[in-house]
Design a protein around this motif. Sequence first.
Motif, PDB file in Angstrom:
ATOM      1  N   GLU A 161      10.189  36.992   8.600  1.00 37.74           N
ATOM      2  CA  GLU A 161       9.845  35.819   7.812  1.00 37.74           C
ATOM      3  C   GLU A 161      10.007  36.096   6.318  1.00 37.74           C
ATOM      4  OE1 GLU A 161       9.082  32.742   8.607  1.00 37.74           O
ATOM      5  OE2 GLU A 161       9.328  33.094  10.777  1.00 37.74           O
ATOM      6  N   ALA A 162       9.581  37.300   5.942  1.00 33.90           N
ATOM      7  CA  ALA A 162       9.692  37.669   4.528  1.00 33.90           C
ATOM      8  C   ALA A 162      11.153  37.829   4.114  1.00 33.90           C
ATOM      9  CB  ALA A 162       8.919  38.968   4.264  1.00 33.90           C
ATOM     10  N   LYS A 163      11.947  38.430   5.012  1.00 35.44           N
ATOM     11  CA  LYS A 163      13.372  38.620   4.703  1.00 35.44           C
ATOM     12  C   LYS A 163      14.092  37.275   4.608  1.00 35.44           C
ATOM     13  CE  LYS A 163      15.549  41.865   6.977  1.00 35.44           C
ATOM     14  NZ  LYS A 163      15.970  42.698   8.119  1.00 35.44           N
ATOM     15  N   ALA A 164      13.646  36.330   5.381  1.00 32.55           N
ATOM     16  CA  ALA A 164      14.268  34.994   5.324  1.00 32.55           C
ATOM     17  C   ALA A 164      14.058  34.344   3.970  1.00 32.55           C
ATOM     18  CB  ALA A 164      13.692  34.120   6.427  1.00 32.55           C
ATOM     19  N   GLN A 165      12.984  34.748   3.290  1.00 33.95           N
ATOM     20  CA  GLN A 165      12.720  34.187   1.970  1.00 33.95           C
ATOM     21  C   GLN A 165      13.367  35.011   0.864  1.00 33.95           C
ATOM     22  OE1 GLN A 165       8.475  33.731   1.553  1.00 33.95           O
ATOM     23  NE2 GLN A 165       8.281  32.633   3.509  1.00 33.95           N
ATOM     24  N   GLY A 166      14.027  36.168   1.259  1.00 30.69           N
ATOM     25  CA  GLY A 166      14.750  36.993   0.290  1.00 30.69           C
ATOM     26  C   GLY A 166      13.856  37.640  -0.730  1.00 30.69           C
ATOM     27  N   THR A 167      12.724  38.157  -0.333  1.00 29.70           N
ATOM     28  CA  THR A 167      11.767  38.703  -1.302  1.00 29.70           C
ATOM     29  C   THR A 167      11.905  40.195  -1.535  1.00 29.70           C
ATOM     30  OG1 THR A 167      10.197  38.981   0.487  1.00 29.70           O
ATOM     31  CG2 THR A 167      10.061  36.935  -0.785  1.00 29.70           C
ATOM     32  N   PHE A 168      12.815  40.914  -0.826  1.00 34.40           N
ATOM     33  CA  PHE A 168      12.893  42.374  -0.953  1.00 34.40           C
ATOM     34  C   PHE A 168      14.057  42.775  -1.854  1.00 34.40           C
ATOM     35  CE2 PHE A 168      11.032  41.659   3.281  1.00 34.40           C
ATOM     36  CZ  PHE A 168       9.773  42.193   3.022  1.00 34.40           C
ATOM     37  N   GLU A 169      13.761  43.701  -2.784  1.00 34.32           N
ATOM     38  CA  GLU A 169      14.790  44.175  -3.702  1.00 34.32           C
ATOM     39  C   GLU A 169      15.400  45.488  -3.256  1.00 34.32           C
ATOM     40  OE1 GLU A 169      12.967  44.439  -7.469  1.00 34.32           O
ATOM     41  OE2 GLU A 169      12.752  42.253  -7.718  1.00 34.32           O
ATOM     42  N   SER A 170      14.723  46.198  -2.321  1.00 31.08           N
ATOM     43  CA  SER A 170      15.239  47.485  -1.849  1.00 31.08           C
ATOM     44  C   SER A 170      14.744  47.746  -0.429  1.00 31.08           C
ATOM     45  CB  SER A 170      14.765  48.629  -2.760  1.00 31.08           C
ATOM     46  OG  SER A 170      13.355  48.737  -2.718  1.00 31.08           O
ATOM     47  N   ALA A 171      15.368  48.762   0.215  1.00 33.67           N
ATOM     48  CA  ALA A 171      14.965  49.141   1.574  1.00 33.67           C
ATOM     49  C   ALA A 171      13.554  49.716   1.579  1.00 33.67           C
ATOM     50  CB  ALA A 171      15.946  50.165   2.132  1.00 33.67           C
ATOM     51  N   GLU A 172      13.198  50.421   0.482  1.00 28.47           N
ATOM     52  CA  GLU A 172      11.853  50.986   0.401  1.00 28.47           C
ATOM     53  C   GLU A 172      10.803  49.886   0.353  1.00 28.47           C
ATOM     54  OE1 GLU A 172      14.380  51.861  -1.417  1.00 28.47           O
ATOM     55  OE2 GLU A 172      14.764  53.905  -0.692  1.00 28.47           O
ATOM     56  N   ALA A 173      11.107  48.832  -0.394  1.00 29.31           N
ATOM     57  CA  ALA A 173      10.156  47.717  -0.483  1.00 29.31           C
ATOM     58  C   ALA A 173      10.021  47.024   0.880  1.00 29.31           C
ATOM     59  CB  ALA A 173      10.624  46.729  -1.543  1.00 29.31           C
ATOM     60  N   GLU A 174      11.150  46.947   1.598  1.00 29.92           N
ATOM     61  CA  GLU A 174      11.114  46.322   2.924  1.00 29.92           C
ATOM     62  C   GLU A 174      10.255  47.146   3.892  1.00 29.92           C
ATOM     63  OE1 GLU A 174      14.972  45.273   4.444  1.00 29.92           O
ATOM     64  OE2 GLU A 174      14.298  45.577   6.503  1.00 29.92           O
ATOM     65  N   GLN A 175      10.428  48.495   3.830  1.00 33.23           N
ATOM     66  CA  GLN A 175       9.648  49.360   4.711  1.00 33.23           C
ATOM     67  C   GLN A 175       8.160  49.317   4.346  1.00 33.23           C
ATOM     68  OE1 GLN A 175      10.885  51.023   7.399  1.00 33.23           O
ATOM     69  NE2 GLN A 175       8.702  51.367   7.864  1.00 33.23           N
ATOM     70  N   ALA A 176       7.885  49.258   3.059  1.00 40.18           N
ATOM     71  CA  ALA A 176       6.484  49.189   2.630  1.00 40.18           C
ATOM     72  C   ALA A 176       5.840  47.898   3.108  1.00 40.18           C
ATOM     73  CB  ALA A 176       6.407  49.284   1.101  1.00 40.18           C
ATOM     74  N   TYR A 177       6.596  46.819   3.058  1.00 37.29           N
ATOM     75  CA  TYR A 177       6.054  45.539   3.538  1.00 37.29           C
ATOM     76  C   TYR A 177       5.778  45.607   5.043  1.00 37.29           C
ATOM     77  CZ  TYR A 177       5.545  40.525   4.313  1.00 37.29           C
ATOM     78  OH  TYR A 177       5.052  39.286   4.653  1.00 37.29           O
ATOM     79  N   PHE A 178       6.702  46.241   5.765  1.00 40.94           N
ATOM     80  CA  PHE A 178       6.506  46.369   7.216  1.00 40.94           C
ATOM     81  C   PHE A 178       5.265  47.202   7.538  1.00 40.94           C
ATOM     82  CE2 PHE A 178       7.080  48.710  11.170  1.00 40.94           C
ATOM     83  CZ  PHE A 178       7.318  47.667  12.061  1.00 40.94           C
ATOM     84  N   ASN A 179       5.095  48.314   6.798  1.00 36.91           N
ATOM     85  CA  ASN A 179       3.938  49.166   7.038  1.00 36.91           C
ATOM     86  C   ASN A 179       2.625  48.428   6.762  1.00 36.91           C
ATOM     87  OD1 ASN A 179       5.653  51.251   7.720  1.00 36.91           O
ATOM     88  ND2 ASN A 179       5.632  52.163   5.678  1.00 36.91           N
ATOM     89  N   GLU A 180       2.611  47.642   5.675  1.00 40.48           N
ATOM     90  CA  GLU A 180       1.395  46.890   5.366  1.00 40.48           C
ATOM     91  C   GLU A 180       1.122  45.841   6.446  1.00 40.48           C
ATOM     92  OE1 GLU A 180       1.880  45.197   1.528  1.00 40.48           O
ATOM     93  OE2 GLU A 180       1.872  47.123   0.465  1.00 40.48           O
ATOM     94  N   SER A 181       2.191  45.205   6.916  1.00 43.02           N
ATOM     95  CA  SER A 181       2.021  44.192   7.964  1.00 43.02           C
ATOM     96  C   SER A 181       1.524  44.833   9.254  1.00 43.02           C
ATOM     97  CB  SER A 181       3.358  43.481   8.230  1.00 43.02           C
ATOM     98  OG  SER A 181       3.828  42.852   7.060  1.00 43.02           O
ATOM     99  N   LEU A 182       2.062  46.028   9.553  1.00 37.93           N
ATOM    100  CA  LEU A 182       1.639  46.726  10.771  1.00 37.93           C
ATOM    101  C   LEU A 182       0.171  47.129  10.685  1.00 37.93           C
ATOM    102  CD1 LEU A 182       2.262  48.038  13.494  1.00 37.93           C
ATOM    103  CD2 LEU A 182       3.043  50.075  12.243  1.00 37.93           C
ATOM    104  N   GLU A 183      -0.211  47.627   9.531  1.00 39.10           N
ATOM    105  CA  GLU A 183      -1.609  48.035   9.352  1.00 39.10           C
ATOM    106  C   GLU A 183      -2.550  46.842   9.480  1.00 39.10           C
ATOM    107  OE1 GLU A 183      -4.423  50.339   6.051  1.00 39.10           O
ATOM    108  OE2 GLU A 183      -2.268  50.098   5.713  1.00 39.10           O
ATOM    109  N   LEU A 184      -2.126  45.706   8.897  1.00 38.76           N
ATOM    110  CA  LEU A 184      -2.951  44.494   8.995  1.00 38.76           C
ATOM    111  C   LEU A 184      -3.057  44.025  10.446  1.00 38.76           C
ATOM    112  CD1 LEU A 184      -4.517  42.171   7.700  1.00 38.76           C
ATOM    113  CD2 LEU A 184      -2.315  40.995   7.323  1.00 38.76           C
ATOM    114  N   ALA A 185      -1.930  44.079  11.159  1.00 35.03           N
ATOM    115  CA  ALA A 185      -1.937  43.640  12.564  1.00 35.03           C
ATOM    116  C   ALA A 185      -2.833  44.547  13.408  1.00 35.03           C
ATOM    117  CB  ALA A 185      -0.508  43.665  13.116  1.00 35.03           C
ATOM    118  N   GLN A 186      -2.782  45.854  13.145  1.00 32.34           N
ATOM    119  CA  GLN A 186      -3.633  46.785  13.901  1.00 32.34           C
ATOM    120  C   GLN A 186      -5.104  46.553  13.598  1.00 32.34           C
ATOM    121  OE1 GLN A 186      -1.871  50.457  12.578  1.00 32.34           O
ATOM    122  NE2 GLN A 186      -0.482  50.586  14.348  1.00 32.34           N
ATOM    123  N   THR A 187      -5.406  46.229  12.328  1.00 33.74           N
ATOM    124  CA  THR A 187      -6.801  45.961  11.965  1.00 33.74           C
ATOM    125  C   THR A 187      -7.310  44.713  12.659  1.00 33.74           C
ATOM    126  OG1 THR A 187      -6.449  46.991   9.806  1.00 33.74           O
ATOM    127  CG2 THR A 187      -8.376  45.555  10.046  1.00 33.74           C
TER     128      THR A 187
END
Length: 398
Positions: free
Chosen positions: A154-180
């Motif tokens: 969903e985030a990629k569809a909105q074009g909000t990532f400037e780098s692969a690192e930012a994309e991975q960081a977003y995924f990690n935060e989303s994963l942590e939130l989902a696990q919580t």
Amino acid sequence: MKKLFAIAWKDAIVRFASSSELLFFIILPIFFTFLLAGGTPSGEEDNRIRLVVVDLADTSISREIFTELEKSTAVRPEYFPLEEAEEMFEARRASSLLIIPAGLDMESIQNGSAALEFRKQPNNLNATVAERAVETAIRRVSSSMGAATIALEEAKAQGTFESAEAEQAYFNESLELAQTLQADAPERVTVIEGSTPDQVEYDPRANSSAGQLITWVFIPLFGISALFAYERQQGTLRRILTTPTSKATYLLGTIAGQVFMALVQMSLLVLFGVFVMGLGWGRDLLALFVILLCAALAAGAIGTAMGTFVKTEGQASGLSIMAGMVMALLGGCWYPLELFPAAVQNIVKILPTTWAMQGLLDLVLRNGGLVEILPEAGVLLGFAAVFFGVGVMRFRYE
């Protein structure tokens, strides 16, 4: 008193003339108590099915799967090296084997290449249960992964990532939130444990300790009959005619000596139950002493009465062993009495082993005290009085 002590001491010397008597006095009773208790389980061990796990990935995802398996109420995961785990599985010492392959990480899951290897023995119920537990653990891990992946798409569809690192960081935060959110999710099923007591109160340790104690003490006390037959055959009983010793004194001395040795034997078995099996024999020592003494008196009196009916030592030995084994079986010493039909439960109340067993279980299994065991103690004293009376009336020196 000196006559009673002399008679009891003489019987002890005769009984322990052979060192093999120790085998029946303490070694075999402890062995069978331990064996029938199933290795004396403490009741606090983990009874879940063991699941052998090989983690070749050693990533956060593989460790998360293991953590989810540890939460299971059905299986108990244990790490093993690959070679040892395969050897255990081939030897059928493991019902199931879970192998987490190398390379299992976020990327492999995101691109759909991740796969686990699960092996199970054929026609094995434990393996089937383990398979369900593994599926549940993977489902829980993958659900949070799936939520994080959807959030990333969903985030990629909105074009909000400037780098692969930012994309991975977003995924990690989303994963942590989902696990919580998953951890804080309310339980789908509320389990309420009923308070109705089970009609069959069975603790293998308590039943084994009490049952074997009665079995191995009653048989030697019934063996008093063999003692009389032996002395009658040897002619030593006739010599008592030349002494100022009454029948009652002789019988009382014999029973007292055998009962004392029985109390020593029972004390050793109780100590084994307390310190090895973790049983609560010592909650009410007075009640324990009363029920043990009454049981020993009843068995000793029955052995005395039996001794007036048999002719030879061989007859007495065979009869005492058979009577002891049958009474122990029917009295609930080997299996809970509640497993027997209701009619049988009423019939076996004519046996002293039934009352002795119930008295001991009142103490060690039902947390009873002196008041609770008084009915059983009274019945056992009744057995002792009746059979001692029969023994005195029928006793002959020749």
